[in-house]
Design a protein around this motif. Structure first.
Motif, PDB file in Angstrom:
ATOM      1  N   ALA A   1       0.818  -1.218   0.000  1.00 45.20           N
ATOM      2  CA  ALA A   1       0.000   0.000   0.000  1.00 45.20           C
ATOM      3  C   ALA A   1       0.850   1.266   0.000  1.00 45.20           C
ATOM      4  O   ALA A   1       0.452   2.298  -0.553  1.00 45.20           O
ATOM      5  CB  ALA A   1      -0.930   0.002   1.205  1.00 45.20           C
ATOM      6  N   GLY A   2       2.001   1.188   0.672  1.00 46.11           N
ATOM      7  CA  GLY A   2       2.816   2.383   0.822  1.00 46.11           C
ATOM      8  C   GLY A   2       2.398   3.214   2.012  1.00 46.11           C
ATOM      9  O   GLY A   2       2.435   4.452   1.978  1.00 46.11           O
TER      10      GLY A   2
ATOM     11  N   PRO B   1       7.057  10.365  -0.314  1.00 49.44           N
ATOM     12  CA  PRO B   1       6.199  10.486  -1.506  1.00 49.44           C
ATOM     13  C   PRO B   1       5.186   9.346  -1.628  1.00 49.44           C
ATOM     14  O   PRO B   1       4.036   9.583  -2.032  1.00 49.44           O
ATOM     15  CB  PRO B   1       7.210  10.473  -2.660  1.00 49.44           C
ATOM     16  N   ARG B   2       5.582   8.114  -1.266  1.00 46.62           N
ATOM     17  CA  ARG B   2       4.641   6.989  -1.337  1.00 46.62           C
ATOM     18  C   ARG B   2       3.508   7.172  -0.331  1.00 46.62           C
ATOM     19  O   ARG B   2       2.338   6.920  -0.637  1.00 46.62           O
ATOM     20  CB  ARG B   2       5.353   5.665  -1.057  1.00 46.62           C
TER      21      ARG B   2
ATOM     22  N   TYR C   1      -0.522   7.513  -1.064  1.00 42.17           N
ATOM     23  CA  TYR C   1      -1.518   6.646  -0.412  1.00 42.17           C
ATOM     24  C   TYR C   1      -2.626   7.491   0.209  1.00 42.17           C
ATOM     25  O   TYR C   1      -3.818   7.219   0.012  1.00 42.17           O
ATOM     26  CB  TYR C   1      -0.845   5.795   0.662  1.00 42.17           C
ATOM     27  N   ILE C   2      -2.237   8.511   0.944  1.00 37.08           N
ATOM     28  CA  ILE C   2      -3.231   9.355   1.620  1.00 37.08           C
ATOM     29  C   ILE C   2      -4.150  10.020   0.610  1.00 37.08           C
ATOM     30  O   ILE C   2      -5.382   9.974   0.721  1.00 37.08           O
ATOM     31  CB  ILE C   2      -2.524  10.410   2.494  1.00 37.08           C
TER      32      ILE C   2
ATOM     33  N   PHE D   1     -12.575  11.502   3.248  1.00 36.05           N
ATOM     34  CA  PHE D   1     -11.562  10.473   3.036  1.00 36.05           C
ATOM     35  C   PHE D   1     -12.050   9.132   3.561  1.00 36.05           C
ATOM     36  O   PHE D   1     -12.727   9.072   4.599  1.00 36.05           O
ATOM     37  CB  PHE D   1     -10.258  10.830   3.764  1.00 36.05           C
ATOM     38  N   ALA D   2     -11.701   8.074   2.853  1.00 39.52           N
ATOM     39  CA  ALA D   2     -11.891   6.725   3.367  1.00 39.52           C
ATOM     40  C   ALA D   2     -10.717   6.387   4.278  1.00 39.52           C
ATOM     41  O   ALA D   2      -9.620   6.917   4.104  1.00 39.52           O
ATOM     42  CB  ALA D   2     -11.969   5.719   2.222  1.00 39.52           C
ATOM     43  N   GLY D   3     -10.962   5.500   5.235  1.00 41.35           N
ATOM     44  CA  GLY D   3      -9.886   5.113   6.153  1.00 41.35           C
ATOM     45  C   GLY D   3      -8.890   4.173   5.514  1.00 41.35           C
ATOM     46  O   GLY D   3      -7.711   4.156   5.884  1.00 41.35           O
ATOM     47  N   ASP D   4      -9.352   3.393   4.555  1.00 38.56           N
ATOM     48  CA  ASP D   4      -8.483   2.433   3.881  1.00 38.56           C
ATOM     49  C   ASP D   4      -9.135   2.007   2.568  1.00 38.56           C
ATOM     50  O   ASP D   4     -10.139   2.600   2.140  1.00 38.56           O
ATOM     51  CB  ASP D   4      -8.196   1.222   4.774  1.00 38.56           C
ATOM     52  N   SER D   5      -8.602   0.968   1.959  1.00 39.85           N
ATOM     53  CA  SER D   5      -9.103   0.532   0.656  1.00 39.85           C
ATOM     54  C   SER D   5     -10.495  -0.071   0.729  1.00 39.85           C
ATOM     55  O   SER D   5     -11.146  -0.252  -0.305  1.00 39.85           O
ATOM     56  CB  SER D   5      -8.139  -0.494   0.056  1.00 39.85           C
TER      57      SER D   5
END
Length: 326
Positions: free
Chosen positions: A70-71, A105-106, A110-111, A121-125
């Motif tokens: 995910a980074g 940068p990664r 991701y954020i 924003f979503a918390g994750d995927s």
């Protein structure tokens, strides 16, 4: 009732957490591990015992939670990356002056990838959305120096749509006002220099009404008092320069009364089991109340004020003056 904060006892309590890795509770709380490390570190910093936990061991633990696919960071080794644990990792590494260990940068990519068309924003995927995650994104991007990549108009627009008739903010559009959600929205707006979106007098009044006769604060009307709201409410009030609107003496007494003077730590309310979450936010609240002998806490980032000032990120908040020891 305790009349003073027992700092040595609470330091020992935080040091003891996680010592018994055979304990069932240790494994049942794996999903909170990164958060717990952050809570413990901030509490120790505010109590002027930052080095009570081993710096190198802490940094290595944080880096072991890196999700290379995910980074970003998960809450525990081999856990999926999440925005909340990523913010906590960034906060820990910033406090420990080890942010160079991270592929910045990664993490920024991701954020930013988690922002939805609405601006939240979503918390994750997996897609859960909440103003908490929006705040996590704003704070994290600010700390790593990539806030300029954020779509500020879209982000602020979502916060605006979460504002309610009482001046407060909810977890999503249409959700009831809640003190913790007020903090995340106010903190995000402070970082983005958009406090003009707040009706400060109305919101200040709503937050002041969270104080109950016993001095403690609740998160919304008709709920019990809880030590953690000492931070959620006070942080927003300090950002708006309104801490004098509550009875600081009674709130201080309430927080101190929730200490476990046998084993250490602070509970949600007197007589309950202490935990590192309430210990941190109780100590954080006391710092904002000017309790003697504590370090200043930045209420926007919930980190030592000296760390945020060194990064040039301090906003115009105001805590109560630090009192001298009796």
């Amino acid at each position: 009732m305790a009349s003073a904060l027992d700092i040595p006892l609470h330091v020992k309590y935080i040091q003891s957490l996680g010592e018994n890795k055979d304990d069932l509770v240790y494994h049942l709380t794996a999903h909170l591990r990164m958060n717990a490390v952050y809570w413990g570190l901030v509490a120790l910093c505010v109590m002027k015992h930052k080095n009570a936990l081993d710096r190198d061991e802490m940094i290595e633990y944080v880096m072991s939670c890196w999700d290379d696919e995910a980074g970003a960071f998960g809450a525990h080794p081999d856990h999926d990356a999440h925005l909340l644990s990523t913010l906590c990792a960034i906060q820990i590494l910033t406090i420990q002056d080890a942010l160079e260990r991270v592929d910045i940068p990664r993490v920024a990519r991701y954020i930013l990838s988690l922002q939805q068309p609405s601006g939240v924003f979503a918390g994750d995927s997996f897609g859960e959305v909440d103003t908490r995650f929006l705040c996590c994104a704003v704070l994290a991007l600010s700390l790593i120096g990539h806030l300029h990549e954020l779509d500020v108009a879209k982000t602020v627009g979502y916060i605006r749509r979460c504002r309610n008739f009482d001046g407060g903010f909810g977890a999503q559009e249409g959700a009831e006002s809640h003190a913790a959600q007020v903090f995340v929205c106010v903190a995000a707006l402070a970082v983005l220099d958009r406090l003009d979106e707040i009706d400060e007098d109305m919101l200040g009044w709503w937050l002041a009404e969270r104080q109950l006769p016993n001095g403690g604060l609740n998160g919304r009307p008709e709920k019990l008092e809880d030590v953690c709201y000492s931070f959620w409410v006070l942080s927003a009030m300090s950002i708006m320069n309104k801490i004098p609107w509550i009875n600081a003496e009674k709130l201080t007494e309430f927080i101190l009364s929730a200490q476990d003077l046998e084993h250490g730590g602070i509970a949600d309310r007197p007589g309950d089991q202490p935990d590192v979450f309430h210990t941190n936010f109780g100590v954080a609240g006391l710092s904002l109340l000017g309790y003697p002998g504590l370090e200043d806490l930045d209420p926007v980032y919930c980190m030592p004020a000296s760390v945020i000032e060194a990064k040039g990120l301090r906003k115009g908040w105001k805590a109560l003056p630090r009192r001298s020891p009796a």
